[in-house]
Design a protein around this motif. Sequence first.
Motif, PDB file in Angstrom:
ATOM      1  N   PHE A 120      57.117  36.754  26.373  1.00 11.47           N
ATOM      2  CA  PHE A 120      58.553  36.085  26.859  1.00 11.47           C
ATOM      3  C   PHE A 120      58.370  35.434  28.066  1.00 11.47           C
ATOM      4  O   PHE A 120      57.599  35.436  28.783  1.00 11.47           O
ATOM      5  N   THR A 121      59.354  34.349  28.112  1.00  9.71           N
ATOM      6  CA  THR A 121      59.411  33.572  29.508  1.00  9.71           C
ATOM      7  C   THR A 121      60.967  33.489  29.425  1.00  9.71           C
ATOM      8  O   THR A 121      61.818  33.629  28.916  1.00  9.71           O
ATOM      9  N   GLU A 122      61.085  33.247  30.934  1.00 11.66           N
ATOM     10  CA  GLU A 122      62.608  33.020  31.382  1.00 11.66           C
ATOM     11  C   GLU A 122      62.825  31.694  31.872  1.00 11.66           C
ATOM     12  O   GLU A 122      61.937  30.962  32.329  1.00 11.66           O
ATOM     13  N   THR A 123      64.016  31.175  31.415  1.00  5.57           N
ATOM     14  CA  THR A 123      64.559  29.926  31.894  1.00  5.57           C
ATOM     15  C   THR A 123      65.718  29.918  32.729  1.00  5.57           C
ATOM     16  O   THR A 123      66.528  30.812  32.223  1.00  5.57           O
ATOM     17  N   THR A 124      65.786  29.091  33.679  1.00  2.00           N
ATOM     18  CA  THR A 124      67.044  29.135  34.416  1.00  2.00           C
ATOM     19  C   THR A 124      68.138  28.322  33.978  1.00  2.00           C
ATOM     20  O   THR A 124      67.822  26.969  33.488  1.00  2.00           O
ATOM     21  N   THR A 157      60.543  26.431  34.474  1.00  5.90           N
ATOM     22  CA  THR A 157      60.037  27.489  33.642  1.00  5.90           C
ATOM     23  C   THR A 157      58.634  27.688  33.931  1.00  5.90           C
ATOM     24  O   THR A 157      57.680  26.526  33.931  1.00  5.90           O
ATOM     25  N   ALA A 158      58.147  29.007  34.204  1.00  4.71           N
ATOM     26  CA  ALA A 158      56.591  28.998  34.371  1.00  4.71           C
ATOM     27  C   ALA A 158      56.062  29.969  33.462  1.00  4.71           C
ATOM     28  O   ALA A 158      56.521  31.261  33.391  1.00  4.71           O
ATOM     29  N   SER A 159      55.004  29.745  32.660  1.00  6.15           N
ATOM     30  CA  SER A 159      54.508  30.758  31.536  1.00  6.15           C
ATOM     31  C   SER A 159      53.013  30.575  31.633  1.00  6.15           C
ATOM     32  O   SER A 159      52.154  29.525  31.792  1.00  6.15           O
TER      33      SER A 159
END
Lengths: 173, 173, 173, 173, 173, 173, 173, 173
Positions: free
Chosen positions: D41-45, D33-35
């Motif tokens: 919002f942020t995205e996680t894999t 995660t890179a925020s």
Amino acid sequence: MKSPQKFPVRARVLTVAAAAVIGAGTFGAVSATASTAPKTFTETTHLTAGSAVKAAQAALAAAGKDGQKVSVAVVDRNGNTVVTLRGDGAGPQSYESAQRKAFTAVSWNAPTSELVKRLQQAPNLKDIPGTLFLPGGAPVRTEGAPVAGIGVAGAPSGDLDEKYARAGVVALG
Amino acid sequence: MKSPQKFPVRARVLTVAAAAVIGAGTFGAVSATASTAPKTFTETTHLTAGSAVKAAQAALAAAGKDGQKVSVAVVDRNGNTVVTLRGDGAGPQSYESAQRKAFTAVSWNAPTSELVKRLQQAPNLKDIPGTLFLPGGAPVRTEGAPVAGIGVAGAPSGDLDEKYARAGVVALG
Amino acid sequence: MKSPQKFPVRARVLTVAAAAVIGAGTFGAVSATASTAPKTFTETTHLTAGSAVKAAQAALAAAGKDGQKVSVAVVDRNGNTVVTLRGDGAGPQSYESAQRKAFTAVSWNAPTSELVKRLQQAPNLKDIPGTLFLPGGAPVRTEGAPVAGIGVAGAPSGDLDEKYARAGVVALG
Amino acid sequence: MKSPQKFPVRARVLTVAAAAVIGAGTFGAVSATASTAPKTFTETTHLTAGSAVKAAQAALAAAGKDGQKVSVAVVDRNGNTVVTLRGDGAGPQSYESAQRKAFTAVSWNAPTSELVKRLQQAPNLKDIPGTLFLPGGAPVRTEGAPVAGIGVAGAPSGDLDEKYARAGVVALG
Amino acid sequence: MKSPQKFPVRARVLTVAAAAVIGAGTFGAVSATASTAPKTFTETTHLTAGSAVKAAQAALAAAGKDGQKVSVAVVDRNGNTVVTLRGDGAGPQSYESAQRKAFTAVSWNAPTSELVKRLQQAPNLKDIPGTLFLPGGAPVRTEGAPVAGIGVAGAPSGDLDEKYARAGVVALG
Amino acid sequence: MKSPQKFPVRARVLTVAAAAVIGAGTFGAVSATASTAPKTFTETTHLTAGSAVKAAQAALAAAGKDGQKVSVAVVDRNGNTVVTLRGDGAGPQSYESAQRKAFTAVSWNAPTSELVKRLQQAPNLKDIPGTLFLPGGAPVRTEGAPVAGIGVAGAPSGDLDEKYARAGVVALG
Amino acid sequence: MKSPQKFPVRARVLTVAAAAVIGAGTFGAVSATASTAPKTFTETTHLTAGSAVKAAQAALAAAGKDGQKVSVAVVDRNGNTVVTLRGDGAGPQSYESAQRKAFTAVSWNAPTSELVKRLQQAPNLKDIPGTLFLPGGAPVRTEGAPVAGIGVAGAPSGDLDEKYARAGVVALG
Amino acid sequence: MKSPQKFPVRARVLTVAAAAVIGAGTFGAVSATASTAPKTFTETTHLTAGSAVKAAQAALAAAGKDGQKVSVAVVDRNGNTVVTLRGDGAGPQSYESAQRKAFTAVSWNAPTSELVKRLQQAPNLKDIPGTLFLPGGAPVRTEGAPVAGIGVAGAPSGDLDEKYARAGVVALG
């Protein structure tokens, strides 16, 4: 410290406690323990482990005679489990149910089938941790006061469960 | 499936157990385990891990076909979780719900949609630890006796959840 | 709200998910996650920690403006607590209540005040571990799908709690 | 809000993170995660559920080829269990062990066989709740950052357990 | 004990498992369960409840003969407690200790006095939930594979505890 | 820090407590609370929720400046969590670690990096429930006595974690 | 100590138990309970609640005299907590520590400062649930057998804690 | 009750809080803590341990006068247990019940007998962790705001329990 004469006194107190139970059908908890403030120590009565096993086996055998698969638990007056017995083929929910029924029966000195009725007046009793308000729990009494609870779970009805729990109590003579 | 000839004695007992189930629609727990007192050991029947995965995947796929996001669990007859599967995008509540529905279904050998109805007579059944009385759980039976439970949670209704749980059972052939 | 052009492939799927939510007022869980079977990885959307704190502070400030003492929690779509905030003078019950309300709101993508009504049809929903069916929880959505829940507890009424939770959502812009 | 151009930026950051991992064998946690602070919002894999099952099955099959009986778990980057799989005949201790190994591997982005060595410098790491410092856990990475952990337990040695966990990772391609 | 002729197919596989145990003194878990992938169901062997009680009573009696006060537990191969028995006057720590010793013995198919030695190579084994690496646990085997564990706790030394646990195993014939 | 004039009576007592701390470097717990037996009530000092958030954000920002991904917790003198903050991309183990480090720091009024050294004399201190003996916890003091703890976890080393925790303390002015 | 004549039958057995304790410095548990198999009931000795409070207050007062802030617990022979007392300004870790020290002392009928030494021979004793091997616990004995444990925690050293625990024992006369 | 002159600055703020309580008969939580945002620290009011013991003893004595066997607990405003007291012969369910009643009373600043009535409007309040909606809990107030709760359980009716809890409050003067 206690003199031996005191022991008869204790028995007397217990008799009184028992009378209270019989006379009142009280809702709350009663106890085989009698203490007066200035004493340092008090005695409490427990089923022996041997008796507890005998009762559990009698309950299991009674269920087996009916072809029912159940679990059984015996809990002492302080809520400590003394014996648990997971019957062959008993459902997985039965093991902890049996313990909770035993706990509930000894807490209020009554069969759980009666305690279920008390929820009409005080429905939140069933939120007390460790309890389960389903038939199948029976108190073991000495001189009218509760010293243990026997719980059975897994039969097709709570009434059957309680029949087997009572068989456990009867086996104690 | 195993042919009855392979385990002649045991199979006979199981047939009796199955008959009891079919004939009675009993409320309590039944079991694939048959034991008679003097035996030292008894056998219990379980889904293989491979089959349990297959069932879980089938349930997940059935939900996916409907565009539903669910979690799935398979629990054995002793209440031990065999497989859990958190579906993509399933709500966080679904994971433990699925396990509890599976546990409930295998405990009473019935779909949880039916077990919900039993609460009318015995509302406190739902206080038994580990259970959840919501549709979405289905028992896996062999010879009529429960050997596992499949639970699904996360769809917009419990009926959908149970449809997918049944798809899991069907996948076992 | 993000325009679909921004993440061409992924956004399309999300749009479908969002449409399902808007069109159905569904009871079950919906999700910002879109996955198709053959993919190895999927992306899920979360509030940043910074945003979650901002929302929690906004909720607390809204309560403070009314002279109410509350606790606040922000939980992500997977049920993981991101922020908790025990307000000065808030009752001890408020801290875990806030977390459970947030968890409940994000699980079903609806304010808990609405979810309470669903208990009429499915009263045992409230037995799902981690949930609490009291007003005071609000979902945070992106493209219609839930990515977080904000829960507030401790005010004299659940409606007030939920007013503050909504203030937290609004603060996210 | 994120423009599509930002996505390349994110990948760049991940590359850096990966570099840090490779170059440093760092002790702490890294993330896919890179925020940056002002984002909402942020995205996680995450592994898809389908991939997680595939990995678990591959691990189980690898153990089966060696005649070993194990349990397997896949845990995502936030510590949520995605898949559990109790293998036929696996010891009862293996089920929770597998989950904890997976949790440990994804927490520090390293195989647990390596993490065990870190206890020499910081022996109390093993007191962190949810962890287990025994070989048998392997991280799943994308662009060098951990997105999941696979844990295996039940084989006669931790090295074997970890061999099967790695087989699970390899199956993800 | 059952003769191998009775379950020809299954027994063969078990014999192999037993051989592995005897030949290797393996560290990991072995099992009485034999499954091949395409099967839907598998059988596992358990002590009957009656036998488990008999073993527990034998362990308690052996302790009583030495004037020792102990608790006893019998746990099946899946980690489920079958019997617990809190002996008269046993210390409060003994009840759960007995269960954990039984769990540990059945997990690795060895007396816990031997398992303690394995901590020299893998000290963190003792962090696996449910285990206790103290003498006093003994496995119950059929055809070399573990089907149950008996745990005893409360005597002045673990060696005594284990002597009583072995007496429980012996009582099974 | 508050000037003594503000709470003249109470501050005097606190000064004494502070003196004890400074003079002794004691191992045990000290407290901002001063009570004499006949009083019915006593006052304890706490961080405001607003200050606790500010400290947590400062700790998170300090970590972010170093490119580290951490979680942060603030716990009051009675062990109650006031703020938790799960940083973007922080490992799943960091969230509870942060709380325990904060708890440990406030319990013994010392940075956890110092408390780790105390384990040489008393290694079992680390078995006290709720504690974690890893660097990364820092006490918040007023007049020398602990009123809160700040815990940080997730950076590649405990020393970095503690650097950020101290940044949180500094932010309180 | 009570003379054996006072409880002729029961006391004799207890004397033997006491002798074992005195003569052996035994490692295991001893008990004030004496049961012979065919009995249905047995008696156990407990501190009265009044005495337990008195002991706890005496321990707290002893700590106060030294200016130390501690928590105190009294646990009966069955491990049930009878009294807990969180002292003003005691660290948050002290409350549960005190209970565990009391539990440990009554389990093995020895001060925890002595029990710590036993870990040299059996280091995993400290993994038994509910125990804590730190100085500060003292057994309460009647006729040499343990009936309760008093635990104190929170002082700068375990030796101080244990000094206060002993003061609690002394107060029982 | 403390006269306002004693803590002039703080008392003024508390008076405002108290006024809010008196004027509103509010449903939610009120507090003795008054904080304004820019302050770093805030003070909270607690019963001293000595007072808490006194109150618990008074409650126990009141029950004893009626021949009732109960357990008693005192919990502070942050939900931390300060004193527990298991009365001689009290049922095993009483110990945790007393704590929960105390917790519930201090959470909403009302006797639990009144709080039970609130369930008519908001039945799920009783699902908040740590609470118990049965008569027997009473708040301790200073200047109208709750600083502690006293809970009693074990008598034949909740009304009796609450009578004894009130006796505990009265004993504080």
